[in-house]
Design a protein around this motif. Structure first.
Motif, PDB file in Angstrom:
ATOM      1  N   ALA A   1       0.637  -1.169   0.166  1.00 35.96           N
ATOM      2  CA  ALA A   1      -0.066  -0.006   0.207  1.00 35.96           C
ATOM      3  C   ALA A   1       0.689   1.319   0.529  1.00 35.96           C
ATOM      4  CB  ALA A   1      -0.681  -0.170   1.318  1.00 35.96           C
ATOM      5  N   GLY A   2       2.502   1.118   0.519  1.00 35.75           N
ATOM      6  CA  GLY A   2       2.632   2.492  -0.068  1.00 35.75           C
ATOM      7  C   GLY A   2       3.000   2.516   1.586  1.00 35.75           C
ATOM      8  N   CYS A   3       2.304   2.233   2.148  1.00 37.47           N
ATOM      9  CA  CYS A   3       2.156   3.344   3.150  1.00 37.47           C
ATOM     10  C   CYS A   3       3.725   3.484   4.466  1.00 37.47           C
ATOM     11  CB  CYS A   3       1.482   2.263   4.513  1.00 37.47           C
ATOM     12  SG  CYS A   3       2.154   1.031   5.459  1.00 37.47           S
ATOM     13  N   GLY A   4       4.559   2.765   4.482  1.00 35.52           N
ATOM     14  CA  GLY A   4       6.187   2.964   4.391  1.00 35.52           C
ATOM     15  C   GLY A   4       5.691   2.095   6.273  1.00 35.52           C
ATOM     16  N   ALA A   5       5.481   1.694   6.697  1.00 38.57           N
ATOM     17  CA  ALA A   5       5.184   0.597   7.551  1.00 38.57           C
ATOM     18  C   ALA A   5       6.511   0.187   7.734  1.00 38.57           C
ATOM     19  CB  ALA A   5       4.082  -0.372   8.373  1.00 38.57           C
TER      20      ALA A   5
ATOM     21  N   TYR B   1      18.471   4.523   6.588  1.00 39.73           N
ATOM     22  CA  TYR B   1      17.209   3.940   6.387  1.00 39.73           C
ATOM     23  C   TYR B   1      18.201   2.623   6.091  1.00 39.73           C
ATOM     24  CZ  TYR B   1      15.001   8.336   5.592  1.00 39.73           C
ATOM     25  OH  TYR B   1      14.462   9.253   6.064  1.00 39.73           O
ATOM     26  N   TRP B   2      17.647   1.554   6.613  1.00 35.41           N
ATOM     27  CA  TRP B   2      18.314  -0.171   6.424  1.00 35.41           C
ATOM     28  C   TRP B   2      16.417  -0.143   5.728  1.00 35.41           C
ATOM     29  CZ3 TRP B   2      19.924  -2.797  11.287  1.00 35.41           C
ATOM     30  CH2 TRP B   2      20.489  -2.889  11.874  1.00 35.41           C
ATOM     31  N   GLY B   3      15.664  -0.226   6.084  1.00 31.09           N
ATOM     32  CA  GLY B   3      14.977   0.103   4.741  1.00 31.09           C
ATOM     33  C   GLY B   3      13.991   1.313   3.936  1.00 31.09           C
ATOM     34  N   HIS B   4      13.620   1.317   2.527  1.00 34.19           N
ATOM     35  CA  HIS B   4      13.483   2.145   2.112  1.00 34.19           C
ATOM     36  C   HIS B   4      12.206   2.190   0.650  1.00 34.19           C
ATOM     37  CE1 HIS B   4      13.379   6.731   2.388  1.00 34.19           C
ATOM     38  NE2 HIS B   4      14.569   7.312   1.922  1.00 34.19           N
ATOM     39  N   TYR B   5      12.360   3.175  -0.521  1.00 31.81           N
ATOM     40  CA  TYR B   5      11.803   2.801  -0.497  1.00 31.81           C
ATOM     41  C   TYR B   5      12.310   3.877  -2.132  1.00 31.81           C
ATOM     42  CZ  TYR B   5       8.837   6.586   0.920  1.00 31.81           C
ATOM     43  OH  TYR B   5       8.948   7.968   2.026  1.00 31.81           O
TER      44      TYR B   5
ATOM     45  N   GLU C   1       4.797   3.758  -9.585  1.00 39.71           N
ATOM     46  CA  GLU C   1       5.802   3.556  -9.345  1.00 39.71           C
ATOM     47  C   GLU C   1       6.112   3.442  -7.592  1.00 39.71           C
ATOM     48  OE1 GLU C   1       9.137   0.750 -11.422  1.00 39.71           O
ATOM     49  OE2 GLU C   1       9.600   2.059 -10.384  1.00 39.71           O
ATOM     50  N   PHE C   2       5.964   2.353  -6.636  1.00 38.14           N
ATOM     51  CA  PHE C   2       6.721   2.440  -5.358  1.00 38.14           C
ATOM     52  C   PHE C   2       7.092   1.368  -5.309  1.00 38.14           C
ATOM     53  CE2 PHE C   2       6.990   1.697  -1.424  1.00 38.14           C
ATOM     54  CZ  PHE C   2       6.553   3.271  -0.363  1.00 38.14           C
ATOM     55  N   ILE C   3       8.431   0.799  -5.037  1.00 35.94           N
ATOM     56  CA  ILE C   3       9.221  -0.347  -4.482  1.00 35.94           C
ATOM     57  C   ILE C   3      10.064  -0.351  -3.494  1.00 35.94           C
ATOM     58  CG2 ILE C   3      10.924  -1.955  -5.152  1.00 35.94           C
ATOM     59  CD1 ILE C   3      10.284  -0.955  -8.309  1.00 35.94           C
TER      60      ILE C   3
ATOM     61  N   CYS D   1       3.877  -5.432   8.349  1.00 36.73           N
ATOM     62  CA  CYS D   1       2.895  -4.829   7.252  1.00 36.73           C
ATOM     63  C   CYS D   1       1.895  -5.065   7.477  1.00 36.73           C
ATOM     64  CB  CYS D   1       3.651  -5.620   5.950  1.00 36.73           C
ATOM     65  SG  CYS D   1       2.855  -5.516   4.061  1.00 36.73           S
ATOM     66  N   PRO D   2       0.592  -4.322   7.138  1.00 33.31           N
ATOM     67  CA  PRO D   2      -0.185  -4.503   7.160  1.00 33.31           C
ATOM     68  C   PRO D   2      -0.766  -4.941   5.877  1.00 33.31           C
ATOM     69  CG  PRO D   2      -0.124  -2.004   6.799  1.00 33.31           C
ATOM     70  CD  PRO D   2       1.353  -3.130   6.912  1.00 33.31           C
ATOM     71  N   ALA D   3      -0.794  -4.927   4.936  1.00 35.49           N
ATOM     72  CA  ALA D   3      -0.980  -5.353   3.566  1.00 35.49           C
ATOM     73  C   ALA D   3      -0.336  -6.917   3.812  1.00 35.49           C
ATOM     74  CB  ALA D   3      -0.559  -4.519   2.810  1.00 35.49           C
ATOM     75  N   ASP D   4      -0.073  -7.498   4.284  1.00 36.74           N
ATOM     76  CA  ASP D   4       0.944  -8.879   4.214  1.00 36.74           C
ATOM     77  C   ASP D   4       1.494  -8.869   3.025  1.00 36.74           C
ATOM     78  OD1 ASP D   4      -0.123  -9.577   7.095  1.00 36.74           O
ATOM     79  OD2 ASP D   4      -1.944 -10.559   5.576  1.00 36.74           O
ATOM     80  N   ALA D   5       2.441  -7.798   2.607  1.00 32.35           N
ATOM     81  CA  ALA D   5       2.828  -7.471   1.412  1.00 32.35           C
ATOM     82  C   ALA D   5       4.536  -8.669   1.173  1.00 32.35           C
ATOM     83  CB  ALA D   5       2.928  -6.361   0.568  1.00 32.35           C
TER      84      ALA D   5
END
Length: 240
Positions: free
Chosen positions: A14-18, A34-38, A52-54, A191-195
């Protein structure tokens, strides 16, 4: 030895950034790192627009350039259980060769002592808000959200410095301290969307393996031959 991989479903994301926030929380990652980013971009003109959001993180490559160039073995592959790319801060000499060799830009260097905000006397609103130093004194930890599970122990293949020291590099370790206890990386759990799915690629029954067999996947900068272990499925632009 297991071959852990992460599969990210872009149709679910969902691109929420959680994932970014949870990573910082779990691993005491300081501001600006940032260890995790997008990555994100918009292509086209209205009404024909693609967005596009990756989500990105360390790819824990099989042929990791950062491991190859490290002169002291600080950046290394975990050969005992997961095959993940880990880092030993006690061996690190701060030469930054790994950072320069990293094609994904996921390695950070601690030029200064970590978390300066929590040692700062400046108040955003004088006589109204507390300074970072005052909060730290009241809580008793730097940073106040310190996670003891990420603390340093004698088992270097399991954990990392709770708060990184000056003069060493740092990056995503795929929550090795959790994975080796049978838990999922915190970004997967949060991750709230289980992505996000993590699993052993050598296990035919793992959820990660099943997803990669079901859907077409891609990896970032595959042409470099690094053999990254982060896979993306169901890209909106390709409609797969």
């Amino acid at each position: 030895m297991a071959k852990y991989v992460m599969v990210i479903d872009l149709h679910k994301c969902a691109g929420c950034g959680a994932c970014v926030i949870s990573c910082k929380n779990e691993n005491n990652v300081q501001e600006g790192f940032y260890w995790g980013h997008y990555t994100h971009k918009t292509v086209g003109k209205f009404p024909n627009v693609n967005y596009e959001f990756i989500p990105t993180l360390c790819n824990h490559c099989d042929n990791a350039p950062c491991v190859e160039v490290c002169p002291v073995g600080a950046m290394h592959k975990d050969e005992d259980g997961t095959g993940m790319v880990l880092h030993d801060p006690d061996k690190c000499i701060g030469c930054k060769r790994c950072q320069k060799a990293d094609p994904y830009g996921v390695i950070n260097f601690n030029k200064e002592k970590a978390h300066p905000f929590w040692r700062d006397n400046e108040k955003i609103i004088p006589k109204v808000t507390s300074s970072g130093k005052e909060v730290t004194k009241a809580v008793g930890e730097i940073p106040p959200y310190y996670n003891p599970a990420r603390a340093n122990t004698t088992d270097r293949d399991k954990t990392y410095d709770g708060v990184r020291r000056k003069g060493v590099v740092e990056k995503c370790l795929l929550c090795d301290h959790r994975v080796k206890e049978g838990l999922k990386p915190y970004c997967v759990t949060a991750c709230p969307a289980d992505a996000r799915v993590i699993g052993n690629l050598d296990d035919n029954n793992s959820e990660a393996n099943k997803l990669l067999k079901k859907y077409k996947s891609f990896r970032l900068k595959e042409s470099l031959g690094t053999e990254p272990r982060v896979y993306y499925i169901r890209d909106f632009n390709s409609q797969k």
